[in-house]
Design a protein around this motif. Structure first.
Motif, PDB file in Angstrom:
ATOM      1  N   GLU A 255      33.011  44.916  47.601  1.00 17.02           N
ATOM      2  CA  GLU A 255      31.828  45.669  46.906  1.00 17.02           C
ATOM      3  C   GLU A 255      32.293  47.136  46.267  1.00 17.02           C
ATOM      4  OE1 GLU A 255      27.483  47.646  48.091  1.00 17.02           O
ATOM      5  OE2 GLU A 255      28.558  46.339  49.693  1.00 17.02           O
ATOM      6  N   ASN A 258      34.357  46.041  43.222  1.00 16.13           N
ATOM      7  CA  ASN A 258      33.761  45.491  42.150  1.00 16.13           C
ATOM      8  C   ASN A 258      34.543  43.986  41.938  1.00 16.13           C
ATOM      9  OD1 ASN A 258      31.717  46.963  41.712  1.00 16.13           O
ATOM     10  ND2 ASN A 258      33.043  48.121  40.463  1.00 16.13           N
ATOM     11  N   LEU A 259      35.129  43.409  43.309  1.00  8.45           N
ATOM     12  CA  LEU A 259      35.840  42.210  43.088  1.00  8.45           C
ATOM     13  C   LEU A 259      34.938  40.904  43.348  1.00  8.45           C
ATOM     14  CD1 LEU A 259      38.632  43.131  45.432  1.00  8.45           C
ATOM     15  CD2 LEU A 259      38.836  43.102  43.060  1.00  8.45           C
ATOM     16  N   ASP A 260      35.274  39.814  42.837  1.00  9.33           N
ATOM     17  CA  ASP A 260      34.458  38.804  43.014  1.00  9.33           C
ATOM     18  C   ASP A 260      34.303  38.125  44.404  1.00  9.33           C
ATOM     19  OD1 ASP A 260      33.131  36.343  42.448  1.00  9.33           O
ATOM     20  OD2 ASP A 260      34.723  35.281  41.378  1.00  9.33           O
ATOM     21  N   ARG A 261      33.254  38.042  44.797  1.00  9.47           N
ATOM     22  CA  ARG A 261      32.997  37.862  46.249  1.00  9.47           C
ATOM     23  C   ARG A 261      33.142  36.274  46.280  1.00  9.47           C
ATOM     24  NH1 ARG A 261      28.096  41.475  48.732  1.00  9.47           N
ATOM     25  NH2 ARG A 261      28.977  43.585  47.995  1.00  9.47           N
ATOM     26  N   ASP A 297      39.701  51.846  39.456  1.00  8.61           N
ATOM     27  CA  ASP A 297      38.453  51.300  39.023  1.00  8.61           C
ATOM     28  C   ASP A 297      37.319  52.297  38.772  1.00  8.61           C
ATOM     29  OD1 ASP A 297      39.692  48.769  38.901  1.00  8.61           O
ATOM     30  OD2 ASP A 297      38.784  48.228  40.814  1.00  8.61           O
ATOM     31  N   GLN A 299      36.795  54.977  40.378  1.00  6.00           N
ATOM     32  CA  GLN A 299      36.024  55.667  41.314  1.00  6.00           C
ATOM     33  C   GLN A 299      37.002  56.559  42.270  1.00  6.00           C
ATOM     34  OE1 GLN A 299      33.140  52.990  43.479  1.00  6.00           O
ATOM     35  NE2 GLN A 299      34.130  51.669  42.422  1.00  6.00           N
TER      36      GLN A 299
END
Length: 558
Positions: A255, A258-261, A297, A299
């Protein structure tokens, strides 16, 4: 019936790893040995029967080629019993059950039972040999019982069939011979079965030692508990093996980054997942990493890593990280709590003095002076409440200004809110938490600068407008101002122009740094200049739609 069987299986199901492995290996080996043994036994039986048949044919051929047999069958009589004596000697030597020599009319010249000599051959399977001259093996029932026997024709010198020779073994004797051959491999198979069971016991003990003595149910429970604990932790966790592949990653990490879960990240190379980020170099190091800030990313995270060491060798690393925004909020809340506590203490002391004054005026029956005192205390606040109600329809924004107004009263700072201000066109989906934090920090900074400077009367002034595509805020103070040399430094982390005071000093230098971070995230800009009050003037411009690119100007832009 089904429930009863299920209960029985549940009760009988082995609980320990060793017993489960023993039973599984036992079943596998038993089935394997049973099937192989059945195939092997059938194979041995077929070979044994073929060997016995071959032996019977060979004996028959040898006897059929003897001159004494050929001459006797050609003459049709055996006056001296030579054929019977010869057949019995050969039968005893070869272990055959019977050897019958008969003429072309199937009359016996020899037999294991002498009383049956001269009688007709029983079974009827000799006709093919007498008719076609073929030698073969057949199964038939004779005077001694079911037997496996060879039929070999006897020829005279003119190639005429004069009789046949039959060498036979009773079926009972054949089965006994076959079983004798089968007993030897059966013994070896049983010994192999015992060795396999001993090996399975050793393997089970070795596996249990490798699992630290834990049973399968305990291992599965520990795994589920570990998964629940990892997912319950608010921090992102990533475990990387020594081959550079991800071994573990929790939902919080996916989360934050922002990775693909739905994607399969376990087993993928970190160079593929974390390319172009600080995480790649940090996860590849074998050294322990203390708390530090990393950028990934868009952040900023507070990051720490611990290497996985076994037997003196590094086998990977475990990284834990959390957004710095969480720590900034925590610091801000701590600072606000400390300030609120100090404000309550000062306010309680000040209002105690005012209550004593009011009590004295009432005792002296100076009612007009008492009314004037109360009116003076409430007039400024009432005017601000009315102004905020008209100019700022957003409760959160109005509340932060009201709170800072009360704070200014306690600090003896004149708080001026420009009556021409208006801030009503804030989008519904705007991040008001960040906006309130930015304004709160700027107001705190302005009040502290004004209160700490003795060159002018402490005062701050606030103006805001929503005209156009941006939200504009101007916060001015009567403090010492910000020099050109410090314009770029005041937004750095841990930089503070305030002196430390107890524990509170440990959290100075965070406010303007947090303002700078949030302004960047909202795609805005902030400038520092000198205001009309003689101190610093912070001009804040935030786009109403942060996703629309903002063209930044030069000079003084953060």
């Amino acid at each position: 019936m089904r429930n009863t069987l299920k209960k029985i299986l549940t009760v009988c199901y082995p609980r320990t790893l060793q017993s489960q492995m023993l039973i599984l290996v036992f079943l596998v080996v038993f089935v394997t040995i049973f099937v192989s043994g059945a195939i092997f036994a059938t194979f041995i039986g077929d070979i044994s029967r073929k060997q016995i048949s071959r032996r019977a044919l060979d004996i028959g051929h040898v006897l059929a080629l003897m001159p004494v047999v050929q001459e006797t069958l050609k003459q049709g009589r055996d006056s001296g019993g030579r054929i019977q004596k010869l057949a019995e000697r050969v039968r005893i030597k070869t272990g055959a059950q019977f050897i019958v020599i008969a003429d072309d009319k199937s009359l016996r010249f020899s037999h294991a039972d002498p009383e049956k000599i001269g009688r007709r051959f029983v079974g009827g399977d000799e006709t093919r040999a007498l008719a076609s001259g073929q030698a073969y093996v057949s199964e038939a029932t004779g005077t001694l019982g079911p037997s496996l026997r060879s039929i070999v024709p006897v020829f005279d010198s003119g190639k005429k069939i004069t009789g046949f020779v039959s060498v036979g073994y009773l079926q009972a004797q054949v089965m006994e011979t076959v079983q004798g051959y089968q007993r030897e491999p059966a013994t070896l198979i049983f010994m192999l079965f015992v060795v396999v069971l001993l090996g399975a016991t050793g393997i089970a003990r070795f596996v249990k030692k490798q699992t630290l003595g834990l049973e399968p149910r305990e291992i599965s429970s520990l795994y589920l508990d570990r998964q629940a604990i990892i997912e319950s932790i608010g921090s992102g966790i990533i475990a990387v093996g020594d081959n550079g592949k991800i071994r573990l990653i929790n939902q919080a990490a996916m989360e934050f980054l922002n990775l693909d879960r739905d994607g399969r990240l376990i087993g993928r190379k970190i160079s593929d997942v974390f390319s172009n980020t600080d995480f790649l170099s940090l996860l590849q190091t074998e050294a322990r990493s203390s708390l530090q800030e990393v950028y990934a990313d868009g952040q900023t995270f507070l990051y720490t890593a611990v290497p996985i060491v076994y037997a003196g060798a590094v086998h990977g690393a475990v990284a834990s990280f959390r957004p710095m925004e969480d720590f900034h909020k925590l610091r801000q809340e701590l600072r606000q709590i400390k300030e609120f506590s100090e404000m309550l203490r000062v306010q309680a002391h000040e209002y105690s003095n005012k209550l004593h004054t009011l009590a004295g005026l009432l005792q002296m029956e100076a009612y007009q002076e008492a009314i004037e005192l109360v009116t003076k205390e409430s007039a400024g606040l009432q005017r601000l409440i009315q102004t905020l109600g008209d100019a700022i329809p957003h409760p959160a924004l109005a509340a932060i200004i009201m709170g800072k107004y009360n704070r200014a009263l306690e600090m003896k700072v004149d708080f001026k809110f420009n009556p021409d201000s208006y801030m009503g066109d804030i989008p519904m989906d705007y991040d008001q938490d960040k906006l309130v934090t930015i304004l709160g920090n700027l107001l705190d900074n302005a009040m502290e600068a004004a209160a700490g400077f003795t060159g002018r009367r402490p005062c701050i002034q606030v103006f805001m407008t929503d005209i156009g595509c941006d939200l504009i805020f101007e916060i001015e103070d009567s403090g010492p101002g910000v020099s050109v040399d410090l314009a770029d430094k005041i937004f750095l982390k841990a930089y503070s122009g305030k002196a430390s005071k107890g524990d509170l000093g440990n959290i100075h230098g965070v406010g303007l740094y947090l303002v700078d971070q949030y302004v960047r995230q909202l795609k805005g800009q902030i400038t520092v200049s000198t205001g009309e009050l003689g101190g610093a003037l912070f001009t804040l411009s935030l786009p109403k739609q942060p996703n629309v690119p903002v063209k930044l100007s030069a000079g003084g832009i953060r």
